[in-house]
Structure formats: structure tokens, C-alpha cells
Design a protein around this motif. Structure first.
Motif, mmCIF file in Angstrom:
data_model
loop_
_atom_site.group_PDB
_atom_site.id
_atom_site.type_symbol
_atom_site.label_atom_id
_atom_site.label_comp_id
_atom_site.label_asym_id
_atom_site.label_seq_id
_atom_site.Cartn_x
_atom_site.Cartn_y
_atom_site.Cartn_z
ATOM 1 N N ASN A 1 0.840 -1.195 0.000
ATOM 2 C CA ASN A 1 0.000 0.000 0.000
ATOM 3 C C ASN A 1 0.875 1.245 0.000
ATOM 4 O O ASN A 1 1.970 1.250 0.580
ATOM 5 N N MET A 2 0.397 2.289 -0.634
ATOM 6 C CA MET A 2 1.003 3.613 -0.558
ATOM 7 C C MET A 2 -0.086 4.594 -0.136
ATOM 8 O O MET A 2 -1.140 4.659 -0.773
ATOM 9 N N VAL A 3 0.151 5.331 0.946
ATOM 10 C CA VAL A 3 -0.827 6.298 1.443
ATOM 11 C C VAL A 3 -0.314 7.696 1.126
ATOM 12 O O VAL A 3 0.702 8.133 1.664
ATOM 13 N N ILE A 4 -1.020 8.392 0.224
ATOM 14 C CA ILE A 4 -0.604 9.724 -0.219
ATOM 15 C C ILE A 4 -1.529 10.767 0.409
ATOM 16 O O ILE A 4 -2.740 10.740 0.210
ATOM 17 N N GLN A 5 -0.935 11.664 1.173
ATOM 18 C CA GLN A 5 -1.698 12.720 1.843
ATOM 19 C C GLN A 5 -1.406 14.066 1.206
ATOM 20 O O GLN A 5 -0.245 14.447 1.033
ATOM 21 N N ASP A 6 -2.462 14.792 0.844
ATOM 22 C CA ASP A 6 -2.335 16.133 0.289
ATOM 23 C C ASP A 6 -2.320 17.125 1.449
ATOM 24 O O ASP A 6 -3.336 17.336 2.106
ATOM 25 N N ASN A 7 -1.171 17.743 1.705
ATOM 26 C CA ASN A 7 -1.038 18.649 2.842
ATOM 27 C C ASN A 7 -1.621 20.026 2.598
ATOM 28 O O ASN A 7 -1.520 20.909 3.455
ATOM 29 N N LEU A 8 -2.228 20.222 1.428
ATOM 30 C CA LEU A 8 -2.886 21.497 1.130
ATOM 31 C C LEU A 8 -4.406 21.388 1.175
ATOM 32 O O LEU A 8 -5.094 22.403 1.155
ATOM 33 N N LYS A 9 -4.913 20.145 1.221
ATOM 34 C CA LYS A 9 -6.359 19.942 1.215
ATOM 35 C C LYS A 9 -6.795 19.213 2.479
ATOM 36 O O LYS A 9 -6.381 18.085 2.732
#
Length: 205
Positions: A156-164
């Protein structure tokens, strides 16, 4: 929440990859193709290919199309600093990298690489001004073997958008996209898989 299923093919030696979306029904048959340093998006609704960029979001998620391709850190970045840090249970080497070319998604990145196996466990993407834009966590890997060759591929890869994001009970909750990889194989695929006619053919199935 939404879910997208896709079949992905990669030929890293020649920097080619193909993505064919299989679900949901409204997106089935859409696809992406990288070949000759160009990325194309195919929409079966109008039977047209349009040029896209590695920086473009994949199907409205927090993932970029480039997240599905091999990362060329050693070629496109210079090491600014190195330090030994702890990341949860992992002893890691933290690399701070700065781009030496404009042909990258992010001008600055940080990589946490576990010391015992050399696998990337975390990645942070920054703007030129130093603002953190995204955080990617790779908590686990799967070993894939084929004809004597062995590779470690993320589960798994968990990608977090730190602007949203938005505050819930006083705590920031950022948008996240989870990429799950299953049925991985190292078997060689036919050359035709990395062509426009292949996407056109498969979009009708």
C-alpha cells in the motif's frame, strides 16, 4: 469516498508504462500511456488521445500520474543533507534532496529509507519555497519473484495532500489516497501493450 481499479504495466528499462482503468463502470476503458517521454490519456467516449503531464492528478485523486512510474532520484536530484533518524520501529537514513532539473514534479523532497533493507518508508514533497505539499507513507512491501529475479513492491502507498483538508474537533484531517497493489508479476509483456492501439483495443472489452 471513491474507488478506482486499474491494471498497470511497466517496462522500466525503456521508461514505458500503460494504465488501463477497469472500474468503476463510468471510467472503464480509460487509459494512460507513457512512451517516448510523452504521457497520453485515452478516453473511449470520444476515442481520442490527449497529451497530459506527469504532474497531473490521476483520476481526481491525490496521486500524480508519475507516482506509477519509476522514480529517478539519483539522476534528477542532488543530496543536500543526510542524517540517521527513527521512523516508528524503523532505523532510517533521511535524505534531503534538491532537484537539479526542472523536469520534476517537486523541486525538493525528503526520503526516509530503512537502513536494514534500503526500502523507502516515507516521502515528503516540497515546493521551492519549502512548503510541504504531500506526504507519502509506504508501510509494507511484498516480495515478488520470477525466474531468479526478486523485487520488493509496495503493498500500500498512502498519499496525503497537505494542502487539502479541514479541521475536525480541532485537528486537521487531510485528504488521502490509498494505492493498493495486488497480483504483481515480473513476467515480460508483449511490446504491443505499450502502444496506443492496445489502449484502443482494450477499451472496448
Amino acid at each position: 469516498r471513491s474507488k478506482t481499479n486499474a491494471t498497470i504495466y511497466r517496462r522500466d528499462k525503456s521508461s514505458k508504462w500503460t494504465i488501463l482503468i477497469t472500474a468503476p463502470a463510468k471510467d472503464k476503458g480509460k487509459g494512460y500511456l507513457q512512451t517516448d517521454d510523452s504521457i497520453w490519456f485515452y478516453d473511449p467516449a470520444d476515442k481520442r488521445f490527449t497529451f497530459t503531464s506527469s504532474k497531473d492528478k490521476f483520476q481526481g485523486t491525490n496521486a500524480n500520474t508519475s507516482d506509477f512510474a519509476p522514480q529517478k532520484y539519483s539522476t534528477n536530484y542532488d543530496i543536500e543533507s543526510i542524517s540517521e533518524v527513527k521512523l516508528g520501529a524503523y532505523d532510517c537514513v533521511l535524505f534531503t534532496l534538491k532537484a537539479n532539473t526542472k523536469n520534476v514534479d517537486y523541486p525538493q523532497i525528503k526520503l526516509w529509507v530503512s537502513k536494514d533493507d534500503g526500502l523507502t518508508r516515507k516521502k515528503e514533497d516540497y515546493s521551492l519555497s519549502g512548503q510541504r505539499l504531500r506526504t507519502t507513507a509506504i508501510p509494507s512491501y511484498q516480495k515478488v519473484e520470477e525466474k531468479g529475479k526478486s523485487y520488493q513492491i509496495p503493498v500500500n502507498m498512502v498519499i496525503q495532500d497537505n494542502l487539502k483538508g479541514k479541521k475536525i474537533n480541532g485537528k486537521m484531517n487531510y485528504e488521502k489516497t490509498i494505492i493498493s497493489i495486488s497480483n504483481a508479476t515480473l513476467a515480460k509483456q508483449d511490446d504491443a501493450v505499450y502502444t496506443k492501439p492496445y489502449l484502443e483495443l482494450m477499451s472496448g472489452k
